[in-house]
Design an enzyme around this catalytic site. Sequence first.
Site, PDB file in Angstrom:
ATOM      1  N   TYR A  99       0.849  -1.195   0.000  1.00 39.43           N
ATOM      2  CA  TYR A  99       0.000   0.000   0.000  1.00 39.43           C
ATOM      3  C   TYR A  99       0.883   1.243   0.000  1.00 39.43           C
ATOM      4  CZ  TYR A  99      -3.880   3.142   0.960  1.00 39.43           C
ATOM      5  OH  TYR A  99      -4.814   4.149   0.857  1.00 39.43           O
ATOM      6  N   PHE A 133      -5.366   9.422  -3.645  1.00 37.15           N
ATOM      7  CA  PHE A 133      -4.137   8.868  -4.210  1.00 37.15           C
ATOM      8  C   PHE A 133      -3.808   7.614  -3.410  1.00 37.15           C
ATOM      9  CE2 PHE A 133       0.222   7.703  -4.154  1.00 37.15           C
ATOM     10  CZ  PHE A 133       0.795   8.087  -5.347  1.00 37.15           C
ATOM     11  N   GLU A 134      -3.729   6.500  -4.100  1.00 34.22           N
ATOM     12  CA  GLU A 134      -3.206   5.292  -3.475  1.00 34.22           C
ATOM     13  C   GLU A 134      -2.730   4.357  -4.568  1.00 34.22           C
ATOM     14  OE1 GLU A 134      -6.320   3.660  -1.026  1.00 34.22           O
ATOM     15  OE2 GLU A 134      -7.582   3.106  -2.717  1.00 34.22           O
ATOM     16  N   ILE A 135      -1.655   3.666  -4.281  1.00 31.56           N
ATOM     17  CA  ILE A 135      -1.145   2.618  -5.156  1.00 31.56           C
ATOM     18  C   ILE A 135      -1.198   1.349  -4.325  1.00 31.56           C
ATOM     19  CG2 ILE A 135       0.821   1.757  -6.460  1.00 31.56           C
ATOM     20  CD1 ILE A 135       1.662   4.679  -6.903  1.00 31.56           C
TER      21      ILE A 135
END
Length: 340
Positions: free
Chosen positions: A173, A238-240
């Site tokens: 994450y 925003f997250e990967i």
Amino acid sequence: LLEDVGEPKGILTRAGNATPRANATLLSLVRNSELMGIVRTMRDVERTFNSKFNYPWTFFNDEPFTEQFKRATKAATRAECRYEVIPREHWDTPSHINPDIEAVSNEILVEDNIQYAKKLSYHRMCRWNSGMFYKHPALKDIRWYWRIEPNTKYYCDIDYDVFRYMQDNDKAYGYVINIYDSPQSIRHLWPTTMQFIAEHPEYVHPNNSMAWLTDQSSRPNHFKIANGYSTCHFWSNFEIGDMDFFRSDAYDEYFQYLDRDGGFFYERWGDAPIHSIGVGLFLDRSKIHWFKDIGYLHMPYYNCPQSIKCHGCKAGRFTDAEHLNRENCLENFVKYVHAD
């Protein structure tokens, strides 16, 4: 962020490297009416990152995309674009939600000045982003995603593959901003969470982030109103992330437990605190990564690193509104967990 910020440590994959790309997509939940906003953001993402790595874009909507939307977005990238409609059973209000209780509850949220309190589409969006997105058939064979929202800005050149960075360095994450939530919007989220982990203690990772989630020193009133939760969370616009984590028994059963409780509609539970609590409890905290080198704006908050790769973003800026600086809780995360 006033100190020089470089690329993250670890294995980095460059454009042109013979290493295969990750199994990943750029993911955006967006309406036809937000076309100009998503095109502006796509241009930023393509300029700073994706023109080098050519990952596909997957767009989601609760109604079909128009031909105009498809033409304009395809023109903004050389990568493949995919257009998906969310199944009604993933988007509509569940049948167990009592409309009378929902109406009264929403009035209470209005009295507490909670934004989007009576906007049904917002409640549905939070639920979908919390626990439905990774169940969409179009994503069933995809592991990694980078969530992209319209009208966000990206300021820094990203010369390494962020998905391969996550994969090759054992991360699950990635985030850029930590802020506090409105505690009145999630009064029963933490008590419901505690009920879940009382029933499933086996799901709590031994190297968890509980101390961060339950900090009460910085904003004690938030902690009190939210019944034991600090409200500090990863701002998930925003997250990967690794969808294998969200598909895990621990996270998915947690989401289903919350969904049955009804807080997405009786309160205004957002995907940001739910992702944050899920990550904080069920994921090894060493697998969380702060992408501090990625310059980003989702109004009214910035992540602005001091870097020669960044342009148009004042280093160290968190917000243009002075009174909002106190909403930044990144220091808490660094204090209790880490910032690799």
